[in-house]
Design a protein around this motif. Sequence first.
Motif, PDB file in Angstrom:
ATOM      1  N   ARG A 134       0.679  -1.175   0.003  1.00 54.98           N
ATOM      2  CA  ARG A 134      -0.339   0.035  -0.076  1.00 54.98           C
ATOM      3  C   ARG A 134       0.521   1.425   0.037  1.00 54.98           C
ATOM      4  O   ARG A 134       0.108   2.118  -0.199  1.00 54.98           O
ATOM      5  N   LYS A 135       2.117   0.996   0.111  1.00 51.86           N
ATOM      6  CA  LYS A 135       3.215   1.890  -0.204  1.00 51.86           C
ATOM      7  C   LYS A 135       3.097   3.501   0.990  1.00 51.86           C
ATOM      8  O   LYS A 135       3.029   4.086   0.972  1.00 51.86           O
ATOM      9  N   GLU A 136       2.916   2.376   2.518  1.00 54.93           N
ATOM     10  CA  GLU A 136       2.434   3.164   3.728  1.00 54.93           C
ATOM     11  C   GLU A 136       3.315   2.996   4.523  1.00 54.93           C
ATOM     12  O   GLU A 136       2.388   2.256   4.591  1.00 54.93           O
ATOM     13  N   GLY A 137       3.653   3.563   5.398  1.00 57.13           N
ATOM     14  CA  GLY A 137       4.252   2.728   7.352  1.00 57.13           C
ATOM     15  C   GLY A 137       4.729   2.988   7.712  1.00 57.13           C
ATOM     16  O   GLY A 137       5.688   3.857   7.524  1.00 57.13           O
ATOM     17  N   LYS A 138       5.449   2.934   9.043  1.00 55.63           N
ATOM     18  CA  LYS A 138       5.767   3.497  10.063  1.00 55.63           C
ATOM     19  C   LYS A 138       6.409   2.516  11.156  1.00 55.63           C
ATOM     20  O   LYS A 138       5.626   1.298  11.768  1.00 55.63           O
ATOM     21  N   ILE A 139       7.141   1.859  11.074  1.00 56.99           N
ATOM     22  CA  ILE A 139       8.167   1.035  12.125  1.00 56.99           C
ATOM     23  C   ILE A 139       9.439   1.135  13.040  1.00 56.99           C
ATOM     24  O   ILE A 139      10.004   2.415  12.465  1.00 56.99           O
ATOM     25  N   ILE A 140       8.991   1.021  14.101  1.00 57.22           N
ATOM     26  CA  ILE A 140       9.510   1.671  15.071  1.00 57.22           C
ATOM     27  C   ILE A 140      10.243   0.319  16.171  1.00 57.22           C
ATOM     28  O   ILE A 140       9.476   0.131  16.676  1.00 57.22           O
ATOM     29  N   ASN A 141      11.348   0.703  15.863  1.00 54.67           N
ATOM     30  CA  ASN A 141      12.385  -0.490  16.679  1.00 54.67           C
ATOM     31  C   ASN A 141      13.017  -0.115  18.255  1.00 54.67           C
ATOM     32  O   ASN A 141      13.438   1.311  17.524  1.00 54.67           O
ATOM     33  N   ILE A 142      12.740  -0.660  18.865  1.00 58.48           N
ATOM     34  CA  ILE A 142      13.004  -0.228  20.157  1.00 58.48           C
ATOM     35  C   ILE A 142      14.813  -0.904  21.005  1.00 58.48           C
ATOM     36  O   ILE A 142      14.423  -2.024  20.559  1.00 58.48           O
ATOM     37  N   CYS A 143      15.423  -0.041  20.022  1.00 56.44           N
ATOM     38  CA  CYS A 143      16.601  -0.340  20.650  1.00 56.44           C
ATOM     39  C   CYS A 143      17.225   0.029  21.831  1.00 56.44           C
ATOM     40  O   CYS A 143      16.193   0.153  23.042  1.00 56.44           O
ATOM     41  N   SER A 144      17.910   0.984  22.322  1.00 57.42           N
ATOM     42  CA  SER A 144      19.113   0.789  23.533  1.00 57.42           C
ATOM     43  C   SER A 144      20.881   1.463  23.747  1.00 57.42           C
ATOM     44  O   SER A 144      20.817   1.308  22.497  1.00 57.42           O
ATOM     45  N   MET A 145      20.853   2.662  24.506  1.00 60.98           N
ATOM     46  CA  MET A 145      21.469   2.884  24.171  1.00 60.98           C
ATOM     47  C   MET A 145      23.338   1.706  24.761  1.00 60.98           C
ATOM     48  O   MET A 145      24.514   2.004  24.077  1.00 60.98           O
ATOM     49  N   MET A 146      22.429   0.653  24.617  1.00 59.96           N
ATOM     50  CA  MET A 146      23.543  -0.459  24.570  1.00 59.96           C
ATOM     51  C   MET A 146      23.586  -1.040  22.716  1.00 59.96           C
ATOM     52  O   MET A 146      24.227  -1.659  22.853  1.00 59.96           O
ATOM     53  N   SER A 147      22.751  -0.380  22.413  1.00 54.95           N
ATOM     54  CA  SER A 147      22.769  -0.196  20.839  1.00 54.95           C
ATOM     55  C   SER A 147      24.263   0.503  20.164  1.00 54.95           C
ATOM     56  O   SER A 147      24.899   0.380  19.238  1.00 54.95           O
ATOM     57  N   GLU A 148      24.934   1.476  21.432  1.00 58.11           N
ATOM     58  CA  GLU A 148      25.961   2.380  21.448  1.00 58.11           C
ATOM     59  C   GLU A 148      26.987   1.411  21.917  1.00 58.11           C
ATOM     60  O   GLU A 148      28.178   1.721  21.679  1.00 58.11           O
ATOM     61  N   LEU A 149      27.130   1.619  23.235  1.00 60.29           N
ATOM     62  CA  LEU A 149      27.744   1.173  24.345  1.00 60.29           C
ATOM     63  C   LEU A 149      27.718  -0.503  25.004  1.00 60.29           C
ATOM     64  O   LEU A 149      26.821  -0.828  25.201  1.00 60.29           O
ATOM     65  N   GLY A 150      29.319  -0.007  25.499  1.00 56.34           N
ATOM     66  CA  GLY A 150      28.919  -1.863  25.902  1.00 56.34           C
ATOM     67  C   GLY A 150      29.034  -1.888  28.090  1.00 56.34           C
ATOM     68  O   GLY A 150      28.956  -0.622  28.000  1.00 56.34           O
ATOM     69  N   ARG A 151      28.677  -3.697  28.542  1.00 57.41           N
ATOM     70  CA  ARG A 151      28.727  -2.697  29.643  1.00 57.41           C
ATOM     71  C   ARG A 151      28.577  -4.535  30.539  1.00 57.41           C
ATOM     72  O   ARG A 151      28.273  -5.248  29.236  1.00 57.41           O
ATOM     73  N   ASN A 152      29.145  -3.838  31.627  1.00 61.14           N
ATOM     74  CA  ASN A 152      29.818  -5.783  32.145  1.00 61.14           C
ATOM     75  C   ASN A 152      28.346  -6.339  32.087  1.00 61.14           C
ATOM     76  O   ASN A 152      27.013  -5.958  32.399  1.00 61.14           O
ATOM     77  N   SER A 153      28.572  -8.059  31.712  1.00 57.80           N
ATOM     78  CA  SER A 153      27.713  -8.425  31.899  1.00 57.80           C
ATOM     79  C   SER A 153      26.000  -8.524  31.069  1.00 57.80           C
ATOM     80  O   SER A 153      25.576  -9.109  30.776  1.00 57.80           O
ATOM     81  N   VAL A 154      25.747  -7.711  29.964  1.00 60.85           N
ATOM     82  CA  VAL A 154      25.244  -7.611  29.282  1.00 60.85           C
ATOM     83  C   VAL A 154      25.855  -8.031  27.421  1.00 60.85           C
ATOM     84  O   VAL A 154      24.614  -7.302  26.356  1.00 60.85           O
TER      85      VAL A 154
END
Length: 261
Positions: A134-154
């Motif tokens: 239909r040539k239309e739509g919105k998709i929103i993915n819930i990312c995280s600060m862990m999309s950019e940064l590392g952290r212990n144990s994750v």
Amino acid sequence: MKLFDLSNKNALITGGTHGLGMAIAEGLAQAGANLVITGTTPSKMEEAISYYLSKGYSAKGYLFDVTNEIEAAKQVEIISKEIGQIDILVNNAGIIKRELATTMPVADFRKVIDVDLVGPFIMAQLVGRQMIERKEGKIINICSMMSELGRNSVSAYAAAKGGLKMLTKNLATEWAKHNIQVNGIGPGYFATSQTAPIRVDNHPFNDFIINRTPAARWGNPEDLAGTAVFLASKASDFVNGQIIYVDGGILATIGKPYNEE
């Protein structure tokens, strides 16, 4: 404003039965959207739908696992027949397993990747096919600060969320020509029931977050609503492949100066 009006739009929110997913869903509903909520726990679904309806929102729930592509395909077809076209998809369902990389079972690593990365791909693929037609739509993915940064144990969570960031950009690259906008939201640290035990005075992690965040506070779930409405509405029609971090400024700074009070 008409730019942000979501009246008569159907918004499917995975994992919208609690926490930040519920806050995002409520924000979309306040802008006029009809809510389609997915989850895997009957009791949580019943409570969530009852809450949405008590607020006067249009809401219906569907129980299925987004990582099961066969079941997800069946349910998306059912939703399309019962509700109508899916105008907005919010890939929110996710899990985290905290374990050091040296001791984390590979099965647990795979599970996190499956839920947090493969699940959003499955749902985006299923709903995206309809949006392309239909040539239309919105998709929103819930990312995280862990999309950019590392952290212990994750390690698994960070790998999945980093992958979700790049999946967002790649889907935007493929589908922008079909008038589909694929973007992400990266929440910072929020005040939810899950973080309640550590959001107490003098708790080391609470103090760390307050000191690390330029806004000097935890986020409130409703702080996500505006960004979600923006990315779901016509206001973002030329915004594509972007991750908007709602983090009180954490990613903007290396931290407070050493000598700051």
